[in-house]
Enzyme design. Structure first.
Site, PDB file in Angstrom:
ATOM      1  N   HIS A 135       0.838  -1.196   0.000  1.00 20.29           N
ATOM      2  CA  HIS A 135       0.000   0.000   0.000  1.00 20.29           C
ATOM      3  C   HIS A 135       0.872   1.245   0.000  1.00 20.29           C
ATOM      4  CE1 HIS A 135      -3.195  -2.795   1.287  1.00 20.29           C
ATOM      5  NE2 HIS A 135      -4.020  -1.894   0.794  1.00 20.29           N
ATOM      6  N   LYS A 139      -0.833   4.752   4.457  1.00 20.04           N
ATOM      7  CA  LYS A 139      -1.732   3.741   5.012  1.00 20.04           C
ATOM      8  C   LYS A 139      -1.495   3.618   6.507  1.00 20.04           C
ATOM      9  CE  LYS A 139      -4.525   0.088   4.725  1.00 20.04           C
ATOM     10  NZ  LYS A 139      -5.971   0.263   4.511  1.00 20.04           N
TER      11      LYS A 139
END
Length: 238
Positions: A135, A139
């Site tokens: 990610h 995140k």
């Protein structure tokens, strides 16, 4: 449909754009600067709320929606230990609640493929299994909520793995989740089964946030006027 957006970061803005393009009216946009709007007099004007905030505020936000008797779709992760309590309150008090670790239609189909593959591999002990998720660096939770959902499905299907752990080195009776944070990366999840002879991998790669945001709007459309606890399986009839 009148929508209250709780959490107005990148995901909130993407949901706003899609909901508006579909003809819905976003009547409330709540962020850290105007949390005072999370009151019944404001929330109560909405047909449904969509909540993408932070792990620290999600529970309170959902409770505010319940108090205003507004069905709420929540996509915040990192607070899953509170979900059983929220589900119990929603069921007891007849509130509408839908939580998902991922609203992407593709990811929810991927969940079903993952469950089936785990069932098939349960009788194949020569295969070890591991996961990797990637990610963007902003995140907030690691591993991601989507990765945890995938891991729990694998654990349910493969009894020889007793729990998941978030590290890089393998442990025989544990499911390893490797988490990477790289920009730009909306989200990639891979489940890999490895044997001395071959590997089997399934991967979902998101190209943008649009799929997540579009799924959240679809979930809100579906939840409007309903009471009870639901998931994306209900929305997509999976």
């Amino acid at each position: 449909m009148k929508i209250a957006l709780i959490g107005y970061g990148k995901m909130g803005k993407a949901i706003d754009a899609i909901a508006t393009a579909k003809g819905h009216e976003v009547i409330l946009r709540v962020d850290l600067n105007n949390k005072h709007l999370l009151e019944k007099e404001h929330l109560g004007q909405a047909d449904v709320a969509i909540e993408f905030s932070t792990p620290e505020t999600a529970y309170s936000n959902v409770m505010k929606c319940f108090e205003a008797n507004v069905p709420v779709v929540s996509g915040t992760t990192g607070w899953l230990e509170k979900l059983p309590e929220v589900n119990a309150i929603a069921t007891k008090e007849g509130k509408g609640f839908l939580h998902a670790t991922n609203f992407s239609i593709g990811v929810n189909i991927f969940f079903e493929v993952n469950k089936r593959l785990a069932e098939l591999m349960s009788t194949q002990p020569q295969y070890d299994v591991r996961m990797e998720e990637i990610h963007h660096t902003q995140k907030k939770d690691s591993p991601s909520g989507t990765a945890i959902t995938l891991a729990e499905q694998v654990l349910a299907g493969i009894p020889r793995k007793h729990e998941w752990i978030n590290q890089e080195s393998s442990v025989e009776d544990k499911l390893v989740i490797i988490s990477k944070r790289i920009d730009p990366a909306p989200g990639t999840h891979t489940v890999t089964y490895t044997s001395p002879i071959d590997d089997i991998s399934i991967t979902h790669t998101a190209h943008s946030r649009e799929g997540f945001a579009a799924g959240a709007v679809v979930a809100a459309e579906w939840l409007k006027g309903k009471s009870g606890v639901y998931s994306m399986k209900d929305v997509l009839n999976l």
